[in-house]
Design an enzyme around this catalytic site. Structure first.
Site, PDB file in Angstrom:
ATOM      1  N   ARG A 173      -9.259   0.335   9.332  1.00  0.00           N
ATOM      2  CA  ARG A 173      -8.990  -1.064   9.705  1.00  0.00           C
ATOM      3  C   ARG A 173     -10.093  -1.710  10.517  1.00  0.00           C
ATOM      4  O   ARG A 173      -9.973  -2.861  10.918  1.00  0.00           O
ATOM      5  CB  ARG A 173      -7.687  -1.137  10.496  1.00  0.00           C
ATOM      6  CG  ARG A 173      -6.537  -0.635   9.654  1.00  0.00           C
ATOM      7  CD  ARG A 173      -5.210  -0.913  10.256  1.00  0.00           C
ATOM      8  NE  ARG A 173      -4.241  -0.120   9.527  1.00  0.00           N
ATOM      9  CZ  ARG A 173      -2.953  -0.345   9.502  1.00  0.00           C
ATOM     10  NH1 ARG A 173      -2.459  -1.350  10.171  1.00  0.00           N
ATOM     11  NH2 ARG A 173      -2.165   0.421   8.803  1.00  0.00           N
TER      12      ARG A 173
ATOM     13  N   ARG B  38      11.942  -2.054  11.956  1.00  0.00           N
ATOM     14  CA  ARG B  38      10.738  -1.685  12.703  1.00  0.00           C
ATOM     15  C   ARG B  38      10.490  -2.693  13.805  1.00  0.00           C
ATOM     16  O   ARG B  38      10.489  -3.895  13.567  1.00  0.00           O
ATOM     17  CB  ARG B  38       9.534  -1.686  11.744  1.00  0.00           C
ATOM     18  CG  ARG B  38       9.218  -0.315  11.215  1.00  0.00           C
ATOM     19  CD  ARG B  38       8.154  -0.381  10.176  1.00  0.00           C
ATOM     20  NE  ARG B  38       6.891  -0.924  10.675  1.00  0.00           N
ATOM     21  CZ  ARG B  38       5.763  -0.892   9.969  1.00  0.00           C
ATOM     22  NH1 ARG B  38       5.761  -0.339   8.774  1.00  0.00           N
ATOM     23  NH2 ARG B  38       4.663  -1.399  10.462  1.00  0.00           N
TER      24      ARG B  38
ATOM     25  N   ARG C 168      11.909  -6.548   4.940  1.00  0.00           N
ATOM     26  CA  ARG C 168      11.751  -5.166   5.396  1.00  0.00           C
ATOM     27  C   ARG C 168      12.330  -4.998   6.801  1.00  0.00           C
ATOM     28  O   ARG C 168      12.897  -3.965   7.125  1.00  0.00           O
ATOM     29  CB  ARG C 168      10.271  -4.783   5.399  1.00  0.00           C
ATOM     30  CG  ARG C 168      10.058  -3.337   5.877  1.00  0.00           C
ATOM     31  CD  ARG C 168       8.679  -2.837   5.628  1.00  0.00           C
ATOM     32  NE  ARG C 168       7.776  -3.220   6.694  1.00  0.00           N
ATOM     33  CZ  ARG C 168       6.473  -2.942   6.692  1.00  0.00           C
ATOM     34  NH1 ARG C 168       5.943  -2.319   5.674  1.00  0.00           N
ATOM     35  NH2 ARG C 168       5.713  -3.313   7.691  1.00  0.00           N
TER      36      ARG C 168
ATOM     37  N   LYS D 228       0.840  -1.211   0.000  1.00  0.00           N
ATOM     38  CA  LYS D 228       0.000   0.000   0.000  1.00  0.00           C
ATOM     39  C   LYS D 228       0.874   1.260   0.000  1.00  0.00           C
ATOM     40  O   LYS D 228       0.596   2.212  -0.714  1.00  0.00           O
ATOM     41  CB  LYS D 228      -0.926   0.034   1.235  1.00  0.00           C
ATOM     42  CG  LYS D 228      -1.824  -1.187   1.377  1.00  0.00           C
ATOM     43  CD  LYS D 228      -2.747  -1.079   2.595  1.00  0.00           C
ATOM     44  CE  LYS D 228      -2.041  -1.070   3.938  1.00  0.00           C
ATOM     45  NZ  LYS D 228      -1.435  -2.367   4.321  1.00  0.00           N
TER      46      LYS D 228
ATOM     47  N   ARG E  69      -0.148  -8.669  14.223  1.00  0.00           N
ATOM     48  CA  ARG E  69      -0.673  -7.743  13.200  1.00  0.00           C
ATOM     49  C   ARG E  69      -1.483  -8.487  12.145  1.00  0.00           C
ATOM     50  O   ARG E  69      -2.527  -8.014  11.703  1.00  0.00           O
ATOM     51  CB  ARG E  69       0.472  -6.986  12.538  1.00  0.00           C
ATOM     52  CG  ARG E  69       0.968  -5.835  13.398  1.00  0.00           C
ATOM     53  CD  ARG E  69       2.365  -5.441  13.030  1.00  0.00           C
ATOM     54  NE  ARG E  69       2.468  -4.863  11.715  1.00  0.00           N
ATOM     55  CZ  ARG E  69       3.551  -4.955  10.949  1.00  0.00           C
ATOM     56  NH1 ARG E  69       4.614  -5.598  11.360  1.00  0.00           N
ATOM     57  NH2 ARG E  69       3.575  -4.369   9.770  1.00  0.00           N
TER      58      ARG E  69
HETATM   59  P1  ADP Z   1       1.140  -2.325   8.633  1.00  0.00           P
HETATM   60  O1  ADP Z   1      -0.040  -2.025   7.795  1.00  0.00           O
HETATM   61  O2  ADP Z   1       2.305  -2.824   7.833  1.00  0.00           O
HETATM   62  O3  ADP Z   1       0.817  -3.140   9.857  1.00  0.00           O
HETATM   63  P2  ADP Z   1       1.353   0.461   9.417  1.00  0.00           P
HETATM   64  O4  ADP Z   1       2.586   1.267   9.333  1.00  0.00           O
HETATM   65  O5  ADP Z   1       0.257   0.805   8.485  1.00  0.00           O
HETATM   66  O6  ADP Z   1       1.793  -1.042   9.242  1.00  0.00           O
HETATM   67  O7  ADP Z   1       0.777   0.496  10.909  1.00  0.00           O
HETATM   68  C1  ADP Z   1       1.632   0.245  12.012  1.00  0.00           C
HETATM   69  C2  ADP Z   1       0.802   0.185  13.277  1.00  0.00           C
HETATM   70  O8  ADP Z   1       0.147   1.437  13.484  1.00  0.00           O
HETATM   71  C3  ADP Z   1      -0.325  -0.842  13.276  1.00  0.00           C
HETATM   72  O9  ADP Z   1       0.129  -2.132  13.620  1.00  0.00           O
HETATM   73  C4  ADP Z   1      -1.255  -0.242  14.339  1.00  0.00           C
HETATM   74  O10 ADP Z   1      -0.758  -0.458  15.642  1.00  0.00           O
HETATM   75  C5  ADP Z   1      -1.141   1.245  14.054  1.00  0.00           C
HETATM   76  N1  ADP Z   1      -2.167   1.698  13.076  1.00  0.00           N
HETATM   77  C6  ADP Z   1      -1.935   2.292  11.875  1.00  0.00           C
HETATM   78  N2  ADP Z   1      -3.082   2.597  11.264  1.00  0.00           N
HETATM   79  C7  ADP Z   1      -4.081   2.185  12.085  1.00  0.00           C
HETATM   80  C8  ADP Z   1      -5.508   2.202  12.004  1.00  0.00           C
HETATM   81  N3  ADP Z   1      -6.174   2.716  10.971  1.00  0.00           N
HETATM   82  N4  ADP Z   1      -6.192   1.684  13.054  1.00  0.00           N
HETATM   83  C9  ADP Z   1      -5.582   1.185  14.139  1.00  0.00           C
HETATM   84  N5  ADP Z   1      -4.246   1.113  14.269  1.00  0.00           N
HETATM   85  C10 ADP Z   1      -3.496   1.609  13.250  1.00  0.00           C
END
Ligand code: ADP
Length: 153
Positions: free
Chosen positions: A88, A133, A127, A13, A144
């Site tokens: 999400r 990370r 990654r 994404k 996750r």
């Molecule tokens: P990924 O999609 O690879 O898990 P992101 O960088 O998008 O990684 O998100 C990292 C973390 O940030 C998630 O695991 C969550 O804890 C938090 N997060 C990001 N966006 C949201 C969202 N829309 N709702 C809830 N938590 C979120």
């Protein structure tokens, strides 16, 4: 134009969103990036989100919708936004719809990135070596993926 990108962690994404943003001349907004930056800077938001993120759980809907509201209020977001990983849960989907509607807008397109678990695990292992990370470690990553399946998919 408002476009929502959805799909599991590691689906691409962020990468495709950056290309779309450049081509369409729209800002890309990723809640994950914004939250990571807040954690790094130790802001009150970052302090609230840090432990939850590091464990691989979702941050609360209230926090996410507050961030989206602020983002939509920015002048550069007035012509549309590429939303990366922003929605999400069902309350987040309903909330983002409502916030757009308040501005006379609606989500114009939703792109779903469909990637197998096997491919995701191999990409995120790579990654992890590059970006280091905390939430790409095996335990947090498993959480996750499970959060994705249970709350997002
Ligand atoms: P990924 O999609 O690879 O898990 P992101 O960088 O998008 O990684 O998100 C990292 C973390 O940030 C998630 O695991 C969550 O804890 C938090 N997060 C990001 N966006 C949201 C969202 N829309 N709702 C809830 N938590 C979120």
């Amino acid at each position: 134009m408002d476009i929502l990108l959805m799909g599991p962690p590691g689906a691409g994404k962020g990468t495709q969103g950056a290309l779309l943003a450049e081509n369409l001349q729209l800002p890309k907004f990723a809640t994950g990036d914004l939250l990571r930056d807040a954690v790094k800077r130790g802001t009150p938001l970052g302090q609230r989100a840090k432990a939850v993120m590091e464990a691989g759980h979702l941050v609360s809907d209230d926090i996410i919708l507050g961030i989206v509201r602020e983002e939509l209020a920015k002048p550069e977001a007035s012509q549309g936004v590429i939303f990366d990983g922003v929605v999400r849960t069902i309350p987040q989907a309903e909330g983002v719809d409502r916030l757009l509607l308040e501005r006379g807008r609606r989500m114009d397109a939703v792109l779903f990135f469909d990637v197998t678990d096997e491919e995701i695990l191999s990409r995120l292992a790579k990654r992890r070596d590059v970006e280091k990370r905390a939430d790409d470690d095996p335990a947090a990553l498993a959480t996750r993926l499970s959060a994705y399946r249970k709350q997002t998919a």
